[in-house]
Write a protein that holds these residues in place. Structure first.
Motif, PDB file in Angstrom:
ATOM      1  N   TYR A 163       0.841  -1.192   0.000  1.00 23.99           N
ATOM      2  CA  TYR A 163       0.000   0.000   0.000  1.00 23.99           C
ATOM      3  C   TYR A 163       0.879   1.245   0.000  1.00 23.99           C
ATOM      4  CZ  TYR A 163       0.967  -0.084   5.046  1.00 23.99           C
ATOM      5  OH  TYR A 163       1.588  -0.111   6.271  1.00 23.99           O
ATOM      6  N   THR A 164       0.380   2.277  -0.621  1.00 27.13           N
ATOM      7  CA  THR A 164       1.068   3.569  -0.638  1.00 27.13           C
ATOM      8  C   THR A 164       0.017   4.663  -0.683  1.00 27.13           C
ATOM      9  OG1 THR A 164       2.747   4.923  -1.756  1.00 27.13           O
ATOM     10  CG2 THR A 164       1.279   3.632  -3.157  1.00 27.13           C
ATOM     11  N   GLY A 165       0.317   5.794  -0.065  1.00 31.07           N
ATOM     12  CA  GLY A 165      -0.684   6.845  -0.004  1.00 31.07           C
ATOM     13  C   GLY A 165      -0.079   8.229   0.143  1.00 31.07           C
ATOM     14  N   TYR A 166      -0.957   9.214  -0.002  1.00 32.04           N
ATOM     15  CA  TYR A 166      -0.543  10.622   0.077  1.00 32.04           C
ATOM     16  C   TYR A 166      -1.642  11.407   0.790  1.00 32.04           C
ATOM     17  CZ  TYR A 166       0.147  15.473  -1.360  1.00 32.04           C
ATOM     18  OH  TYR A 166       0.289  16.841  -1.363  1.00 32.04           O
ATOM     19  N   TYR A 167      -1.231  12.269   1.725  1.00 26.81           N
ATOM     20  CA  TYR A 167      -2.144  13.184   2.388  1.00 26.81           C
ATOM     21  C   TYR A 167      -1.709  14.620   2.109  1.00 26.81           C
ATOM     22  CZ  TYR A 167      -4.132   9.448   5.264  1.00 26.81           C
ATOM     23  OH  TYR A 167      -4.759   8.311   5.699  1.00 26.81           O
ATOM     24  N   VAL A 223       3.666  11.437   2.658  1.00 23.71           N
ATOM     25  CA  VAL A 223       3.716  10.309   1.731  1.00 23.71           C
ATOM     26  C   VAL A 223       4.156   9.082   2.519  1.00 23.71           C
ATOM     27  CG1 VAL A 223       4.738   9.369  -0.376  1.00 23.71           C
ATOM     28  CG2 VAL A 223       4.323  11.828  -0.183  1.00 23.71           C
ATOM     29  N   TYR A 224       3.523   7.956   2.261  1.00 25.36           N
ATOM     30  CA  TYR A 224       3.886   6.742   2.994  1.00 25.36           C
ATOM     31  C   TYR A 224       3.727   5.513   2.100  1.00 25.36           C
ATOM     32  CZ  TYR A 224      -1.172   6.152   3.456  1.00 25.36           C
ATOM     33  OH  TYR A 224      -2.511   6.020   3.186  1.00 25.36           O
ATOM     34  N   ALA A 225       4.414   4.450   2.470  1.00 24.76           N
ATOM     35  CA  ALA A 225       4.329   3.181   1.742  1.00 24.76           C
ATOM     36  C   ALA A 225       4.631   2.058   2.715  1.00 24.76           C
ATOM     37  CB  ALA A 225       5.303   3.144   0.569  1.00 24.76           C
ATOM     38  N   GLY A 226       4.015   0.904   2.496  1.00 26.42           N
ATOM     39  CA  GLY A 226       4.244  -0.199   3.411  1.00 26.42           C
ATOM     40  C   GLY A 226       3.823  -1.532   2.840  1.00 26.42           C
ATOM     41  N   GLY A 254       4.939  -3.360   7.961  1.00 23.52           N
ATOM     42  CA  GLY A 254       6.015  -2.391   8.094  1.00 23.52           C
ATOM     43  C   GLY A 254       5.728  -1.216   7.177  1.00 23.52           C
ATOM     44  N   GLN A 255       6.118  -0.008   7.588  1.00 20.90           N
ATOM     45  CA  GLN A 255       5.742   1.194   6.832  1.00 20.90           C
ATOM     46  C   GLN A 255       6.813   2.275   6.973  1.00 20.90           C
ATOM     47  OE1 GLN A 255       1.641   2.592   7.381  1.00 20.90           O
ATOM     48  NE2 GLN A 255       2.393   4.685   7.545  1.00 20.90           N
ATOM     49  N   PHE A 256       6.985   3.056   5.907  1.00 23.37           N
ATOM     50  CA  PHE A 256       7.846   4.239   5.945  1.00 23.37           C
ATOM     51  C   PHE A 256       7.011   5.477   5.664  1.00 23.37           C
ATOM     52  CE2 PHE A 256      10.299   7.469   3.647  1.00 23.37           C
ATOM     53  CZ  PHE A 256      11.210   7.797   4.646  1.00 23.37           C
ATOM     54  N   ASP A 257       7.212   6.536   6.464  1.00 21.59           N
ATOM     55  CA  ASP A 257       6.503   7.806   6.304  1.00 21.59           C
ATOM     56  C   ASP A 257       7.481   8.934   6.005  1.00 21.59           C
ATOM     57  OD1 ASP A 257       3.448   7.886   7.399  1.00 21.59           O
ATOM     58  OD2 ASP A 257       4.573   6.305   8.388  1.00 21.59           O
ATOM     59  N   TYR A 258       7.069   9.815   5.100  1.00 19.23           N
ATOM     60  CA  TYR A 258       7.767  11.081   4.866  1.00 19.23           C
ATOM     61  C   TYR A 258       6.772  12.200   5.133  1.00 19.23           C
ATOM     62  CZ  TYR A 258       9.519  15.120   2.290  1.00 19.23           C
ATOM     63  OH  TYR A 258       9.911  16.390   1.939  1.00 19.23           O
ATOM     64  N   GLY A 283      -6.865  12.690   1.483  1.00 17.59           N
ATOM     65  CA  GLY A 283      -5.963  11.553   1.359  1.00 17.59           C
ATOM     66  C   GLY A 283      -6.401  10.574   0.290  1.00 17.59           C
ATOM     67  N   MET A 284      -5.436   9.856  -0.255  1.00 16.22           N
ATOM     68  CA  MET A 284      -5.721   8.780  -1.206  1.00 16.22           C
ATOM     69  C   MET A 284      -4.683   7.685  -1.014  1.00 16.22           C
ATOM     70  SD  MET A 284      -7.515   7.409  -3.586  1.00 16.22           S
ATOM     71  CE  MET A 284      -8.529   8.703  -4.340  1.00 16.22           C
ATOM     72  N   GLU A 285      -5.168   6.471  -0.818  1.00 10.25           N
ATOM     73  CA  GLU A 285      -4.283   5.314  -0.654  1.00 10.25           C
ATOM     74  C   GLU A 285      -4.588   4.289  -1.733  1.00 10.25           C
ATOM     75  OE1 GLU A 285      -3.273   3.598   3.322  1.00 10.25           O
ATOM     76  OE2 GLU A 285      -4.321   1.827   2.523  1.00 10.25           O
ATOM     77  N   PHE A 286      -3.542   3.678  -2.258  1.00 10.40           N
ATOM     78  CA  PHE A 286      -3.666   2.597  -3.235  1.00 10.40           C
ATOM     79  C   PHE A 286      -3.185   1.306  -2.595  1.00 10.40           C
ATOM     80  CE2 PHE A 286      -3.278   6.474  -5.672  1.00 10.40           C
ATOM     81  CZ  PHE A 286      -4.240   6.328  -6.659  1.00 10.40           C
ATOM     82  N   LYS A 287      -3.932   0.221  -2.831  1.00  9.98           N
ATOM     83  CA  LYS A 287      -3.586  -1.087  -2.284  1.00  9.98           C
ATOM     84  C   LYS A 287      -3.453  -2.082  -3.429  1.00  9.98           C
ATOM     85  CE  LYS A 287      -6.855  -0.171   1.501  1.00  9.98           C
ATOM     86  NZ  LYS A 287      -6.009  -0.075   2.683  1.00  9.98           N
TER      87      LYS A 287
END
Length: 336
Positions: free
Chosen positions: A108-112, A125-128, A141-145, A329-333
């Motif tokens: 999953y990855t997303g943007y707010y 921005v995040y992805a996990g 597990g996830q990384f956030d910017y 926000g929008m997240e893609f899975k």
């Protein structure tokens, strides 16, 4: 409950007289499966399978109960044992087809985007990756910017959810953001959830966050009620204490009410309202203040295909001091 126990007593009595009674073992396993204790049912049927390794009635149940537990590999193994001797078996073919559609890994990855009426805009921005080998366990597990208030932070998150018993579930998360200005440098939480009745789940949690100039300790209690099969009403109350490095402290509270409609197993829509306050430190005079906020949010998840889903969301915060936050926000899975 009574009919299950009565049936279980009958099968146990039969097994006390004949421990190798296959019909009694199958029946005993079924009583646990009826109550959705699939692990216990599988354990009993495995005993029966050792005595009759080619018995279809045992193999098909093992395939079906592993399927209901979302155990993809085990389901296919038992279905294949049947298909090797009867390639046209409709039950095994159908179960194997369903198992092939189980997705155990999610990217999953997303943007707010955050608009603040009296400050600069913010971006997150995040992805996990989320791994769910069956219904009992989840790892992620996830990384956030984050870019907000003219500061930039990065953070790593990791967590899990695990069924400790048939009903008791444990969730935990740990976050690390070395040198963070906005994110907590270290954060973590633990939560226990337990279904008190079939339609109601209660939970309680503890959390801790260490920021660059403050520590926050908190606890929460929550309840989730299902008045109908596809409708959830969730209420959470939390309280926290903030202790600043230079001596001041503040106690804060928050409440949230969330309603979710589950359209099917993958698609849902939700809305929530919340009210709470957060502590902040006034740098010039080293005092502690509180900002109260009224919050409204809405969002959902929709799978365009069996593997690809999107989760749009919107949140609005009406805060004190004439401040308003609007977050889109929008997240893609993607499921593997």
């Amino acid at each position: 409950m009574g009919k299950y126990m009565d049936a279980r007593d009958i099968y146990n009595e039969a097994l006390s007289k004949d421990p190798e009674n296959i019909e009694a073992l199958i029946g005993l396993g079924d009583t646990y499966a009826w109550q959705k204790d699939y692990d216990k049912a599988i354990e009993i049927l495995d005993r029966a399978l050792k005595k009759n390794p080619n018995e279809k009635e045992i193999l098909i149940r093992l395939a079906r109960y592993n399927l209901w537990s979302q155990k993809k590999r085990e389901t296919i193994e038992y279905a294949d044992k049947i298909l090797r001797s009867n390639p046209l078996d409709n039950d095994a073919t159908g179960i194997k087809k369903e198992a092939m559609n189980i997705r155990t890994l999610e990217y999953y990855t997303g943007y707010y985007f955050l608009n603040i009426n009296n400050n600069t805009d913010g971006h997150n921005v995040y992805a996990g990756l989320r791994y769910k080998p069956d219904k009992k366990y989840t790892l992620y597990g996830q990384f956030d910017y984050l870019n907000r208030f003219n500061e930039t932070d990065g953070r790593l998150l990791g967590g899990f959810s695990s069924a400790l018993t048939e009903k008791l579930n444990l969730s935990a998360e740990l976050g690390i953001a070395p040198g963070a200005q906005i994110f907590p440098i270290v954060s973590g939480y633990l939560e226990l959830a337990y279904p008190v009745v079939s339609s109601t789940v209660l939970s309680a949690g503890l959390n801790l966050s260490h920021y660059k100039d403050a520590d926050v300790y908190g606890m929460s209690v929550a309840g989730e009620y299902y008045p109908y099969g596809n409708l959830s009403v969730f209420l959470r109350v939390s309280i926290s204490k903030t202790e600043f490095d230079r001596g001041k402290s503040s106690v804060n509270d928050a409440q949230m009410l969330k309603v979710t409609w589950f359209i099917n197993d993958t698609n849902k829509i939700f809305t929530y309202i919340a009210r709470g306050n957060e502590a902040f430190r006034i740098d010039t005079i080293d005092q502690t203040g509180d900002i109260k906020a009224n919050i409204f949010g809405i969002g959902g998840t929709y799978f365009i295909t069996r593997s690809l889903g999107i989760s749009p969301s919107f949140e609005f915060q009406d805060r004190e001091k004439d401040t308003r936050y609007s977050q889109f926000g929008m997240e893609f899975k993607y499921l593997f």
